[in-house]
Design an enzyme around this catalytic site. Structure first.
Site, PDB file in Angstrom:
ATOM      1  N   ASP A   1      -0.661  -4.159  -5.736  1.00  0.00           N
ATOM      2  CA  ASP A   1       0.016  -3.173  -6.592  1.00  0.00           C
ATOM      3  C   ASP A   1       1.502  -3.454  -6.369  1.00  0.00           C
ATOM      4  O   ASP A   1       2.136  -2.850  -5.510  1.00  0.00           O
ATOM      5  CB  ASP A   1      -0.391  -1.764  -6.141  1.00  0.00           C
ATOM      6  CG  ASP A   1       0.159  -0.680  -7.048  1.00  0.00           C
ATOM      7  OD1 ASP A   1       0.271  -0.922  -8.263  1.00  0.00           O
ATOM      8  OD2 ASP A   1       0.481   0.410  -6.535  1.00  0.00           O
TER       9      ASP A   1
ATOM     10  N   PRO B   1       3.061   4.479  -0.828  1.00  0.00           N
ATOM     11  CA  PRO B   1       2.705   5.511   0.162  1.00  0.00           C
ATOM     12  C   PRO B   1       1.217   5.802   0.272  1.00  0.00           C
ATOM     13  O   PRO B   1       0.830   6.758   0.955  1.00  0.00           O
ATOM     14  CB  PRO B   1       3.458   6.738  -0.354  1.00  0.00           C
ATOM     15  CG  PRO B   1       3.470   6.556  -1.844  1.00  0.00           C
ATOM     16  CD  PRO B   1       3.570   5.071  -2.081  1.00  0.00           C
TER      17      PRO B   1
ATOM     18  N   ARG C   1       8.263   2.708   5.423  1.00  0.00           N
ATOM     19  CA  ARG C   1       7.241   3.284   4.534  1.00  0.00           C
ATOM     20  C   ARG C   1       5.873   3.416   5.219  1.00  0.00           C
ATOM     21  O   ARG C   1       4.917   3.908   4.633  1.00  0.00           O
ATOM     22  CB  ARG C   1       7.131   2.430   3.259  1.00  0.00           C
ATOM     23  CG  ARG C   1       8.456   2.411   2.473  1.00  0.00           C
ATOM     24  CD  ARG C   1       8.331   1.591   1.214  1.00  0.00           C
ATOM     25  NE  ARG C   1       7.303   2.120   0.360  1.00  0.00           N
ATOM     26  CZ  ARG C   1       7.465   2.581  -0.871  1.00  0.00           C
ATOM     27  NH1 ARG C   1       8.643   2.560  -1.409  1.00  0.00           N
ATOM     28  NH2 ARG C   1       6.469   3.039  -1.569  1.00  0.00           N
TER      29      ARG C   1
ATOM     30  N   GLY D   1      -1.287   5.811  -2.473  1.00  0.00           N
ATOM     31  CA  GLY D   1      -2.036   6.317  -3.635  1.00  0.00           C
ATOM     32  C   GLY D   1      -3.283   5.499  -3.932  1.00  0.00           C
ATOM     33  O   GLY D   1      -4.388   6.031  -4.034  1.00  0.00           O
ATOM     34  N   LYS D   2      -3.111   4.176  -4.029  1.00  0.00           N
ATOM     35  CA  LYS D   2      -4.271   3.339  -4.375  1.00  0.00           C
ATOM     36  C   LYS D   2      -5.211   3.211  -3.175  1.00  0.00           C
ATOM     37  O   LYS D   2      -6.416   3.093  -3.345  1.00  0.00           O
ATOM     38  CB  LYS D   2      -3.836   1.939  -4.832  1.00  0.00           C
ATOM     39  CG  LYS D   2      -2.725   1.905  -5.864  1.00  0.00           C
ATOM     40  CD  LYS D   2      -3.190   2.165  -7.251  1.00  0.00           C
ATOM     41  CE  LYS D   2      -2.057   2.036  -8.266  1.00  0.00           C
ATOM     42  NZ  LYS D   2      -0.735   2.582  -7.905  1.00  0.00           N
TER      43      LYS D   2
ATOM     44  N   GLU E   1       1.693  -2.579   4.408  1.00  0.00           N
ATOM     45  CA  GLU E   1       2.990  -2.312   3.770  1.00  0.00           C
ATOM     46  C   GLU E   1       4.048  -3.082   4.549  1.00  0.00           C
ATOM     47  O   GLU E   1       4.132  -2.969   5.767  1.00  0.00           O
ATOM     48  CB  GLU E   1       3.275  -0.798   3.788  1.00  0.00           C
ATOM     49  CG  GLU E   1       4.692  -0.412   3.456  1.00  0.00           C
ATOM     50  CD  GLU E   1       5.163  -0.911   2.077  1.00  0.00           C
ATOM     51  OE1 GLU E   1       4.404  -0.801   1.094  1.00  0.00           O
ATOM     52  OE2 GLU E   1       6.304  -1.413   2.008  1.00  0.00           O
TER      53      GLU E   1
ATOM     54  N   ALA F   1       0.776  -1.249   0.000  1.00  0.00           N
ATOM     55  CA  ALA F   1       0.000   0.000   0.000  1.00  0.00           C
ATOM     56  C   ALA F   1       0.803   1.293   0.000  1.00  0.00           C
ATOM     57  O   ALA F   1       0.287   2.324  -0.443  1.00  0.00           O
ATOM     58  CB  ALA F   1      -0.947   0.007   1.182  1.00  0.00           C
TER      59      ALA F   1
ATOM     60  N   CYS G   1       3.887  -1.161 -12.489  1.00  0.00           N
ATOM     61  CA  CYS G   1       4.199  -0.019 -13.351  1.00  0.00           C
ATOM     62  C   CYS G   1       5.333  -0.439 -14.300  1.00  0.00           C
ATOM     63  O   CYS G   1       6.326   0.264 -14.446  1.00  0.00           O
ATOM     64  CB  CYS G   1       4.540   1.215 -12.543  1.00  0.00           C
ATOM     65  SG  CYS G   1       5.754   0.919 -11.295  1.00  0.00           S
TER      66      CYS G   1
HETATM   67  N1  SAM Z   1       0.202   0.972  -3.953  1.00  0.00           N
HETATM   68  C1  SAM Z   1       1.136   2.042  -3.684  1.00  0.00           C
HETATM   69  C2  SAM Z   1       0.521   3.343  -4.113  1.00  0.00           C
HETATM   70  O1  SAM Z   1      -0.379   3.358  -4.965  1.00  0.00           O
HETATM   71  O2  SAM Z   1       0.906   4.387  -3.562  1.00  0.00           O
HETATM   72  C3  SAM Z   1       2.460   1.794  -4.375  1.00  0.00           C
HETATM   73  C4  SAM Z   1       3.013   0.437  -4.067  1.00  0.00           C
HETATM   74  S1  SAM Z   1       4.595   0.136  -4.717  1.00  0.00           S
HETATM   75  C5  SAM Z   1       4.292  -0.103  -6.376  1.00  0.00           C
HETATM   76  C6  SAM Z   1       4.912  -1.486  -4.139  1.00  0.00           C
HETATM   77  C7  SAM Z   1       5.034  -1.622  -2.622  1.00  0.00           C
HETATM   78  O3  SAM Z   1       5.289  -3.003  -2.343  1.00  0.00           O
HETATM   79  C8  SAM Z   1       6.165  -0.832  -2.017  1.00  0.00           C
HETATM   80  O4  SAM Z   1       5.685   0.008  -1.017  1.00  0.00           O
HETATM   81  C9  SAM Z   1       7.087  -1.893  -1.442  1.00  0.00           C
HETATM   82  O5  SAM Z   1       7.674  -1.506  -0.230  1.00  0.00           O
HETATM   83  C10 SAM Z   1       6.172  -3.070  -1.229  1.00  0.00           C
HETATM   84  N2  SAM Z   1       6.888  -4.373  -1.216  1.00  0.00           N
HETATM   85  C11 SAM Z   1       8.187  -4.604  -1.450  1.00  0.00           C
HETATM   86  N3  SAM Z   1       8.461  -5.922  -1.295  1.00  0.00           N
HETATM   87  C12 SAM Z   1       7.326  -6.521  -0.952  1.00  0.00           C
HETATM   88  C13 SAM Z   1       6.973  -7.853  -0.637  1.00  0.00           C
HETATM   89  N4  SAM Z   1       7.866  -8.845  -0.688  1.00  0.00           N
HETATM   90  N5  SAM Z   1       5.692  -8.107  -0.311  1.00  0.00           N
HETATM   91  C14 SAM Z   1       4.781  -7.120  -0.299  1.00  0.00           C
HETATM   92  N6  SAM Z   1       5.060  -5.833  -0.581  1.00  0.00           N
HETATM   93  C15 SAM Z   1       6.314  -5.540  -0.910  1.00  0.00           C
END
Ligand code: SAM
Length: 449
Positions: free
Chosen positions: A175, A110, A136, A112-113, A131, A108, A228
């Site tokens: 996401d 920061p 974060r 946004g979704k 998260e 989740a 993305c």
């Molecule tokens: N959904 C967020 C938004 O819209 O603001 C952006 C999410 S970003 C694309 C992906 C997130 O997944 C990051 O915050 C990251 O820290 C987290 N992440 C990293 N490794 C992960 C894992 N093994 N399992 C779950 N989440 C993870």
């Protein structure tokens, strides 16, 4: 930074005759866009161009200094690139807007979704914003506090830690962390971190996250997947794999003028077709048997429920006080929770160790109530509370945590507002005031150019 050759070779073979347009789009500046918060009455960006797939989305003609906009600090909008706002359309077409659902945003930060989901769902929905990376969590919480909803919990867990919640959620959004090919234009570092090995690593990690996420969806519920990035290893291959794990791929109907490319296993935004960044998304419906579990839940043992007859103190601060339950923590913090969601909050509270449940609205000290910053930004706040509507200059000084004072300001707890949006609390005294903005929320940059 030059883009990696293997990446360009793959895009060329994937895009064929569209490849030169794709390259040309990467040379263009990234569009700037925001999404307004429909639960706050925002007058900003009246003339900005609407984003076709989101009623609250706006393209801005240039990037303002958001830090110097009090409306930004009040949670009036979220700065979000336009393609990601298509998640609302996936929600609309699969479960409907305004529905009261149990939703998990598994990756989740920061936020946004999560903020998008809160606006798209019914007020009786329950959102868990999770998260895994601890550093974060704080920005995630701040963004949710600004958004003002009291129906979200935040957790800090690995997706596998949710196992006891198998079948619990109507919607799970993944996401996923990805190789970020769609952000090369916006974020120069992204290209530096890219390699074919990194793509492989991301795809494997996504598979692990999706495998945990798939279990958490109830029968008939929806799993939303997004990245993305552009490559099929992280995108279509993962969706195809899900379609073999008891899910049906949901075909969405997206107007051709939006420019989104329809793939066999999902929807891809390319920067030469869509005015936004690279983004992939897909929706899947769970067909496999998965009953919502019965989970015995508990009020955390150190919490005290505030009896109904002692809740009067909150009536001045909260508009629909009868809709909430109130609790105190040992150090005096008061937590408010929508009555209708108590069970959901305490289920999360019982099963997950690292979580915050309920909204911390203030502190009770010697029987008097000290409101929190969270309350100042919350949608449940009583709109009739004393306020000082500030000029932009005053608002920015307030946001620098300066103690402002004017002789005719009403004494006592007062909201500093800008364009009627609360920014935080002041306590006005006979010849001075205290600014209660939390130190970590204050503007650090110089106000003078
Ligand atoms: N959904 C967020 C938004 O819209 O603001 C952006 C999410 S970003 C694309 C992906 C997130 O997944 C990051 O915050 C990251 O820290 C987290 N992440 C990293 N490794 C992960 C894992 N093994 N399992 C779950 N989440 C993870």
């Amino acid at each position: 930074m030059p883009l990696p050759t293997p990446f360009l070779d793959r895009m060329k073979s994937d895009l064929g005759s569209e490849y030169p347009d794709f390259l040309a789009a990467l040379e263009q500046p990234a569009p700037v866009s925001i999404r307004l918060n429909p639960s706050k009455k925002v007058n900003a960006f009246g003339n900005a161009e609407p984003i076709p797939w989101h009623p609250d989305g706006r393209y801005l003609s240039e990037r303002p200094v958001f830090t110097l906009d009090p409306v930004f600090h009040a949670g009036g909008y979220y700065v979000q690139e336009a393609s990601s706002m298509l998640i609302r359309e996936a929600v609309r077409q699969t479960v409907g807007l305004g529905q009261n659902l149990g939703v998990l945003d598994l990756c989740a930060a920061p936020g946004g979704k999560s903020t998008l989901l809160l606006s798209a769902l019914g007020e009786g929905s329950f959102l868990v914003s999770n998260e895994v990376i601890q550093s974060r969590i704080s920005p995630l919480k701040m963004n949710l506090e600004k958004w003002g909803h009291s129906n979200a919990a935040v957790s800090n867990h690995d997706p596998e830690d949710f196992a006891k919640l198998a079948g619990y959620f109507d919607v799970v959004l993944v996401d996923a962390p990805c190789s970020g090919e769609g952000l090369f234009r916006k974020d120069e570092d992204a290209a530096g971190h890219w390699s074919e090995a990194a793509v492989e690593l991301c795809a494997a990690r996504q598979r692990r996250i999706l495998s945990a996420a798939a279990d958490l969806v109830q029968a008939g519920g929806v799993l939303l997947y997004s990245t993305c990035t552009f490559n099929a290893f992280e995108n279509e291959n993962n969706v195809q794999w899900l379609s073999e794990q008891g899910f049906d791929f949901e075909k969405l109907d997206l107007p051709t003028e939006w420019g989104v490319a329809e793939k066999k296993w999902g929807y891809q935004c390319y920067p030469h077709r869509v005015r936004g960044e690279g983004f992939f998304f897909a929706a899947l419906r769970k067909t496999a048997e998965a009953n919502r579990p019965f989970i015995k839940n508990y009020v955390p043992k150190e919490w005290q429920r505030i009896p109904f007859r002692q809740q009067d103190v909150f009536a001045d601060w909260i508009s629909e006080v009868a809709d909430y339950e109130f609790f105190t923590k040992p150090e005096g913090t008061v937590v408010a929770m929508p009555k209708a969601l108590e069970e959901s909050f305490f289920t999360i509270g019982t099963l997950l160790k690292k979580r915050s449940i309920g909204m911390e609205i203030g502190e009770l000290k010697n029987r008097s109530f000290i409101p929190s910053h969270t309350l100042a930004l919350a949608n449940l706040l009583n709109p009739a509370l004393p306020k000082v509507n500030m000029t932009k200059d005053q608002a920015l000084h307030f946001l620098k945590k300066e103690n402002l004072w004017e002789a005719d300001w009403q004494r006592g707890w007062t909201l500093a507002t800008f364009e009627n949006l609360p920014l935080g609390w002041m306590k006005i005294m006979e010849n001075r005031s205290n600014n209660y903005l939390p130190t970590n929320w204050r503007i650090r940059m110089d106000l003078q150019p």
